[in-house]
Design an enzyme around this catalytic site. Structure first.
Site, PDB file in Angstrom:
ATOM      1  N   GLY C  10       0.837  -1.202   0.000  1.00 40.76           N
ATOM      2  CA  GLY C  10       0.000   0.000   0.000  1.00 40.76           C
ATOM      3  C   GLY C  10       0.863   1.239   0.000  1.00 40.76           C
ATOM      4  O   GLY C  10       1.792   1.364   0.805  1.00 40.76           O
ATOM      5  N   GLY C  12      -0.312   4.529   0.154  1.00 38.94           N
ATOM      6  CA  GLY C  12      -0.964   5.756   0.605  1.00 38.94           C
ATOM      7  C   GLY C  12      -0.145   6.392   1.721  1.00 38.94           C
ATOM      8  O   GLY C  12       1.035   6.076   1.902  1.00 38.94           O
ATOM      9  N   ALA C  14      -0.086   6.008   4.923  1.00 36.03           N
ATOM     10  CA  ALA C  14       0.469   5.091   5.919  1.00 36.03           C
ATOM     11  C   ALA C  14       1.640   4.314   5.329  1.00 36.03           C
ATOM     12  O   ALA C  14       2.714   4.223   5.935  1.00 36.03           O
ATOM     13  CB  ALA C  14      -0.617   4.133   6.403  1.00 36.03           C
ATOM     14  N   SER C 250     -16.259  17.963   1.320  1.00 37.41           N
ATOM     15  CA  SER C 250     -15.516  17.949   2.582  1.00 37.41           C
ATOM     16  C   SER C 250     -16.276  18.594   3.736  1.00 37.41           C
ATOM     17  O   SER C 250     -17.041  19.542   3.567  1.00 37.41           O
ATOM     18  CB  SER C 250     -14.201  18.680   2.397  1.00 37.41           C
ATOM     19  OG  SER C 250     -13.615  18.950   3.636  1.00 37.41           O
ATOM     20  N   ARG C 297     -19.689  13.236  12.228  1.00 37.37           N
ATOM     21  CA  ARG C 297     -20.278  12.749  10.982  1.00 37.37           C
ATOM     22  C   ARG C 297     -21.462  11.815  11.178  1.00 37.37           C
ATOM     23  O   ARG C 297     -22.460  11.924  10.466  1.00 37.37           O
ATOM     24  CB  ARG C 297     -19.189  12.056  10.176  1.00 37.37           C
ATOM     25  CG  ARG C 297     -18.169  13.072   9.731  1.00 37.37           C
ATOM     26  CD  ARG C 297     -16.991  12.440   9.073  1.00 37.37           C
ATOM     27  NE  ARG C 297     -16.134  13.522   8.580  1.00 37.37           N
ATOM     28  CZ  ARG C 297     -14.952  13.355   8.024  1.00 37.37           C
ATOM     29  NH1 ARG C 297     -14.474  12.136   7.892  1.00 37.37           N
ATOM     30  NH2 ARG C 297     -14.250  14.378   7.612  1.00 37.37           N
ATOM     31  N   GLU C 424      -5.727   3.228   7.604  1.00 35.55           N
ATOM     32  CA  GLU C 424      -7.161   2.922   7.669  1.00 35.55           C
ATOM     33  C   GLU C 424      -7.415   1.433   7.890  1.00 35.55           C
ATOM     34  O   GLU C 424      -8.405   1.050   8.513  1.00 35.55           O
ATOM     35  CB  GLU C 424      -7.868   3.385   6.389  1.00 35.55           C
ATOM     36  CG  GLU C 424      -9.377   3.264   6.471  1.00 35.55           C
ATOM     37  CD  GLU C 424     -10.107   3.893   5.282  1.00 35.55           C
ATOM     38  OE1 GLU C 424      -9.460   4.608   4.507  1.00 35.55           O
ATOM     39  OE2 GLU C 424     -11.317   3.662   5.160  1.00 35.55           O
ATOM     40  N   LEU C 440      -5.899  11.361   8.263  1.00 36.36           N
ATOM     41  CA  LEU C 440      -4.552  11.625   7.761  1.00 36.36           C
ATOM     42  C   LEU C 440      -3.560  11.462   8.900  1.00 36.36           C
ATOM     43  O   LEU C 440      -2.479  10.910   8.748  1.00 36.36           O
ATOM     44  CB  LEU C 440      -4.477  13.038   7.177  1.00 36.36           C
ATOM     45  CG  LEU C 440      -5.398  13.315   5.984  1.00 36.36           C
ATOM     46  CD1 LEU C 440      -5.230  14.755   5.505  1.00 36.36           C
ATOM     47  CD2 LEU C 440      -5.087  12.365   4.856  1.00 36.36           C
TER      48      LEU C 440
END
Lengths: 293, 304, 649
Positions: C10, C12, C14, C250, C297, C424, C440
């Site tokens: 991965g 990304g 991370a 966002s 959220r 994630e 993030l």
């Protein structure tokens, strides 16, 4: 701050833009023909195939390709294979789904069919980018583009990831300039549209390819990144090394000022300005080198 | 901190001197070639506007057209007799044109025009810059070959040039013969229009791109403003070029030659005094005017 | 010569931060990614990254309060020590990103600017325009490229991870496939870091990128790695509906003053600008006077869902509400939110500076993921403290090592030694709901903080054990032949053209997405989730007979997708099982048949295990010894449970 949003003074009070008017005219569930340039793999001949897709309102190229993948039958009823394409975020920030649509390069995710083919029976053509070797169908290998970032050492040479305090302060105006340059997603539109950046045939090995890339035009993409890092307080450390590369074969001098790059850039990065800035830096660098030895 | 991108040791001459060659290519286009082009077109077009600039009354030169031709004759004579180190200047110019052409073609071959897909104005200018370069080279070759070396292609008998008969030879060259238009002359005229147009475009657009290459105009606004300046200069030069061709396309080569012979028979004082000379006269040192070791009053003496 | 090396799967935030950290420490890294790492899904993060800074600190905000907010926002489901450490590290991470050249927005003096974000009353969110994730990943991508140029990182882009290779109980490598040549081969490593992100595609359409299938995590899960809190799926309140994807709008749009409303009259046909203030219902502001539009959220999502689905007040009678920025100065909006407003304008055609946007919730983030462990740090009070009172002095300074022990080899390690989960795909930090701008942070924190753990594991835990390079080839060859056989069976089924929807992989994937969206998102019930499990079983049966339409042995995308569908079914089953078994409501998981939080039974991690082809779920205790749980109401008024509202205020 660069934005495609209309200047505030001219925007209609209703918020309706030219795009929204065009889209409003498009008929729902019309049949659009996708003429797709396909290729089964490197070294194989390209061929065209038509697919008919029933297009709902607001559909984009990706959603139509998804339909074709689920049901790969050509317009004349022959069974085919799913069209291969590259994609990622689908909101025009990753750069993956770049292809040539109706003759011009752009991201396919943000390409709304309502804009391009608003009427029943309209045809849209999809082709892979022509400056990079095709992997299969619409998917191309853009390794060269990333390699070019290495050529100009497009990074800030920090001392490591240890906790060493904050970075340099920066004025909002300078941040605004750098931010725009930093939104470059390495999609390659600027290179596809550039008459000076052209395909290099596969040289057989990674090393040979990299050697060939190293002497070919580097393109607006990497030049603009060099500008970004030359302007950074720490990034400056490598400025002279970057300029040495950019004054050499395939560097900024190879730009022919056709200025297509800036027109096709989906992020509205002032690429031609970056080219001029690097042109200036290279000029001063050369003079300084001449007298300093 | 050096990486795999370091220059390979077995670099070619071109790679080693790439920057210098590129920038010399850019520079030569402006100095001396561009400067020469301006001077050349200003001089040639004086055949059209010279009547208004001619200050003295010359014997046998009364008609406006004649006055223009006479002025042009004087200009050419002045250039060929009064400019110091003319040979050196010419050699530099020829070397520059050769250099600019050879590398221009070499560099232009690395590009692939794509105006069919990206028909932006700037992209058209890019393509036209290369096309105009190719045509310009051919035109210059033809221009020089016929007028300087006496090639007779399209113009039977040839039109070898001399300073004294610049106007008439040019008229004969453009019209195809010393007796007026021939079919070949039509082709030559068209070729001149094309060649001059292309070269003027090439220079004006090159001046615009050079400002980006050297990093003089940075922002889009600055590039646009400089674009207006270049377009203005280009338009002026274009008018001068076309007018020059027109003049020599319409004048009678034979009559022009007679005019030139008349002017030639007159004495060298017809050559308009240089600025220095006028200055010198104004301060009453008009006997033996020597400036910088050169006798400005005598004809060609400094060269001999 | 044999040498230790690490595989990171991965690319990304991370994966990149882990690669940088591990390569910097001196171990060679092989970095695998489905896409060129610069195109990873992290680019989609818009709003910002949370960290306490000096201005916030002097106003009474602190790292501790950031920690406390994250725990409270996550409805007390997360183990608390790792969250404390993450909050303590946040300012240092911002400093580092700043040094790497991230163009954070600036104040007039040149300091990093802050914006307000969900779940906080303090400005604590650093941002770079409205494309913060993009800017962060680019900075890390550049550092990785630098190490790549120096030969310390070796990238395998367009390679798909097929599974971990486990030998004698520890991860010793991976099997992977080149998506272009279709070559399958094994790679050896002494530790494997999974940084493979979320599983939004299990829901068909989500705000996630096309590669976020969750397949990589599922392949670890099926190989014996445990999966924590699978049912915790965040549904973001504001997304732009679309045919291929639901594009995120966002939270920063609300942070910068965006107001959510619907016309009071159902199906009001008027242009939104013609509807007078008195006939608009700003339901979030009315219900949550303190937080207003910036409630977390899950709450905003449920309220929007309630207004549209239950009350029928959605704009034009459809499932959508207005997100209105038109009262703000257009130039200010362009400056602060240009990137995201442009996305809306591009895909919808209206300019949000002059027309209220129409938005609806969409699946956005997986709080759940591979289960990981950690070593507690030095802060261990005898009794858990009550919820921190906002603005009051922090009970402890922000020191590294308070929450987690730096360098302990097991930090963020799964139950399989040598197999780590970062970002994630790690279930650890966000509990039952993630706060905006914490994603993030958790990605980079994992990479930097736990990257040290990977190094220590490889250098210290495995002494005496030969580097993976020296092992016999048995396990490696076996995994390659297993995957080759799997591919052969799928590709052999292929015939060109349309196939029966019953066995068409795209049809199965779509049905799965529709079912999961209907059953396991905003409101869940016992009956519906059971129905969903039945559907998943049916889809599994159909998947066993799946038929491709492409037999190509070169860049066969439909094969890759079809293979991933099988793994998505495994993730879906774990999500549904968690949704069923967690008989309470907590954070993103809302059960209308169990509307209350039940700390006694369920303040526990739900742990899915996959053994012998069967998925089971159990609940294991969490360590909540730092902050005592309180009702999570965000000061809601007009609620059905007045006693909870009273407790919070």
């Amino acid at each position: 701050m660069i934005s495609t949003l209309a200047p505030t003074g001219t925007a209609p009070a209703s918020g309706m833009t030219e795009a929204s008017r065009r889209r409003a005219m498009a008929k729902a569930n019309r049949v659009v023909t996708f003429r797709i340039k396909r290729c089964d793999g490197p070294g194989k001949a390209s061929y065209w195939q038509d697919f008919k897709v029933t297009v709902p309102k607001n559909a984009n190229v990706i959603s139509c390709l998804q339909q074709i993948a689920a049901n790969p039958v050509t317009a004349d009823g022959k069974p085919s294979t799913p069209v291969v394409w590259d994609s990622g975020c689908l909101e025009e920030v990753c750069g993956a789904c770049t292809m040539v649509i109706n003759g011009k390069v752009r991201q396919s995710c943000s390409c709304l069919i309502d804009d391009y083919a608003p009427n029943e029976g309209d045809v849209m053509t999809l082709e892979p980018m022509s400056k990079f070797p095709v992997v299969r169908d619409l998917w191309v290998d853009r390794s060269r583009l990333f390699h070019n970032l290495k050529r100009v050492q497009a990074w800030v040479p920090i001392d490591g990831t240890y906790n060493l305090g904050a970075g340099p302060k920066e004025t909002p105006a300078s941040q605004a300039t750098h931010y725009v340059l930093s939104t470059c997603m390495s999609c390659g539109c600027c290179l596809e549209a550039c008459p000076q950046f052209n395909e290099i045939p596969d040289q057989g090995s990674k090393e040979a390819n990299e050697a060939a890339w190293n002497s070919a035009f580097i393109g607006a993409h990497a030049i603009s990144q060099a500008r970004l890092f030359n302007a950074h307080e720490t990034g400056k450390e490598l400025k002279e090394e970057r300029l040495d590369v950019l004054m050499g074969t395939g560097g900024v001098n190879d730009c022919g000022n056709a200025q297509n790059c800036v027109k096709v850039c989906p992020k509205h990065i002032p690429l031609t300005e970056s080219i001029a800035v690097i042109g200036r830096q290279v000029t001063f660098h050369a003079i300084a080198k001449f007298f300093r030895g | 901190m050096s990486h795999s991108v370091a220059a390979a040791p077995d670099q070619s001459f071109l790679d080693k001197n790439y920057f210098l060659i590129r920038r010399l290519h850019s520079l030569t286009g402006i100095v001396p070639i561009g400067v020469f082009l301006i001077a050349h077109l200003v001089t040639n077009s004086s055949a059209a506007w010279g009547a208004f600039a001619l200050r003295e009354q010359l014997p046998g030169v009364n008609a406006t057209a004649d006055k223009g031709l006479a002025y042009f004759w004087k200009e050419v004579m002045w250039i060929n007799t009064q400019i110091p180190h003319l040979l050196l200047i010419e050699i530099t110019l020829w070397a520059s044109i050769a250099f600019h052409s050879v590398f221009g073609v070499y560099f232009a071959m690395s590009g692939k025009s794509n105006t069919n897909r990206y028909s932006y104005q700037s992209n058209w200018r890019y393509s036209l810059q290369r096309i105009s370069g190719y045509i310009g080279i051919l035109f210059i070759f033809y221009h020089v070959a016929t007028l300087r070396w006496g090639w007779t292609f399209l113009v039977p008998g040839g039109t070898k040039w001399s300073a004294e008969f610049a106007g008439s030879t040019l008229a004969a060259a453009i019209q195809g013969s010393e007796n007026g238009y021939t079919f070949g002359g039509v082709l030559v005229t068209l070729l001149y229009f094309l060649g001059v147009t292309m070269l003027v475009y090439h220079f004006a657009n090159g001046l615009w791109t050079a400002a980006i290459t050297w990093g003089i105009t940075i922002s889009a606004a600055a590039q646009r403003r400089w674009g207006y300046v270049c377009a203005g200069l280009g338009a002026a030069l274009m008018v001068m070029g076309w007018v020059s061709i027109l003049v020599f396309a319409v004048v009678n080569p034979g009559l022009t030659r007679e005019l030139e012979e008349g002017l030639q028979k007159g004495h060298s004082s017809l050559v308009e005094p240089s600025g220095n000379e006028r200055l010198a006269r104004a301060v009453r040192h008009d006997d033996e005017l020597v400036v910088g070791g050169m006798n400005l009053n005598s004809n060609r003496t400094s060269k001999e | 010569m044999s040498q230790h090396r690490v595989i990171v799967v991965g690319g990304g935030l991370a994966g990149l931060s882990a690669s940088v950290r591990i390569a910097e420490a001196g171990l060679p890294v092989d970095l695998f990614s489905l896409v060129p790492v610069k195109r990873s899904h992290s680019v989609c993060a818009q709003g910002g990254i949370n960290a306490c800074n000096e201005v916030a600190r002097q106003q009474g905000f602190s790292e501790y309060e950031h920690f406390d907010e994250t725990i409270y926002g996550g409805d007390f489901l997360a183990d608390q020590h790792p969250v404390l450490e993450m909050a303590n590290w946040a300012p240092k991470i911002i400093d580092l990103l700043d040094r790497m050249g991230v163009p954070f927005n600036r104040t007039s003096e040149g300091n990093r600017d802050l914006r307000l974000f969900g779940g906080s009353l303090f400005k604590r969110t650093h941002f770079a325009g409205a494309t913060t994730g993009q800017q962060l990943i680019y900075a890390l991508d550049e550092q990785v490229r630098r190490y790549e140029a120096e030969g310390k990182v070796n990238k395998y882009e367009f390679w798909e991870f097929l599974g971990p290779i486990i030998h004698e109980g520890r991860a010793v490598g991976i099997v992977a496939q080149d998506m272009r040549t279709m070559q399958i081969r094994s790679f050896r490593a002494d530790a494997v870091v999974m940084a493979t992100g979320g599983c939004g595609l299990v829901y068909g359409k989500s705000t996630m990128s096309v590669m976020c299938t969750g397949a990589a995590a599922a392949r670890c899960f099926r190989a014996g790695a445990w999966y924590g809190n699978p049912e915790m799926i965040q549904v973001h309140p504001t997304a732009i509906p679309g045919a291929d994807k639901l594009r995120l709008m966002s939270e920063s749009a609300r942070g910068e003053g965006g107001r959510v409303w619907v016309p009071k009259k159902a199906k009001d046909p008027r242009d939104p600008k013609q509807i007078p203030e008195s006939e608009r219902w700003y339901f979030l502001e009315e219900k949550y006077p303190a937080y207003g539009n910036i409630v977390p959220r899950d709450i905003a999502t449920r309220e929007i869902f309630d207004v549209c689905v239950n009350m029928g007040l959605g704009v034009g009678g459809e499932n959508q509400v207005y997100l209105d920025l038109t009262h703000r100065d257009p130039d200010y909006l362009t400056r602060k939110l240009g990137g995201i407003l442009e996305i809306y304008e591009k895909f919808v055609g209206d300019d949000p500076r002059f027309t209220p946007m129409k938005i609806f919730p969409a699946v956005h983030y997986s709080m759940g993921g591979l289960w990981t462990t950690y070593t507690k740090g030095s802060y261990n009070p005898g009794t858990a403290l009550p919820k921190h009172k906002s603005g009051s002095p922090a009970p402890l300074d922000a020191k590294v090592g308070l929450g987690m022990q730096l360098g302990a080899p097991n930090n963020s390690m799964t139950n399989i030694p040598g197999l780590y989960a970062f970002g994630e795909v790690n279930f650890a930090y966000h509990g039952a709901n993630r706060l905006g701008a914490n994603a993030l942070l958790s990605c980079i924190f994992d990479g930097l903080f736990c990257g040290v753990s990977v190094f220590n594991y490889v250098k210290n835990e495995a002494p005496g054990k030969a580097p993976a390079e020296g092992l016999a080839s048995g396990a490696f060859d076996e995994s390659v032949s297993r995957e080759t056989a799997r591919m052969k069976s799928l590709v052999d089924s292929a015939s060109a053209g349309a196939s029966d929807p019953a066995t068409n992989p795209y049809a199965i994937g779509k049905e799965l997405g529709d079912e999961m969206t209907a059953a396991c998102t905003v409101v869940r019930t016992e009956t519906r989730v059971k129905q969903c499990l039945t559907k998943i079983a049916e889809l599994k049966d159909r998947y066993a007979k799946v038929k491709l339409s492409d037999a190509a042995g070169w860049t066969n995308q439909s094969f890759s997708y079809a293979r991933a569908v099988g793994d998505m079914l495994a993730v879906a089953e774990a999500i549904a099982l968690g949704s069923l078994e967690r008989r309470e409501s907590r954070g993103a998981h809302y059960r209308s048949d169990y509307p209350d939080r039940n700390d006694a039974e369920f303040m526990k991690t739900s742990l899915a295990k996959h053994e012998a082809g069967k998925t089971t779920l159990e609940f294991v205790p969490i360590d909540a010894s730092l902050v005592a749980p309180t009702a999570r109401t965000y000061g809601k008024k007009d609620t059905k449970k007045p006693e909870m509202a009273a407790a919070a205020s």
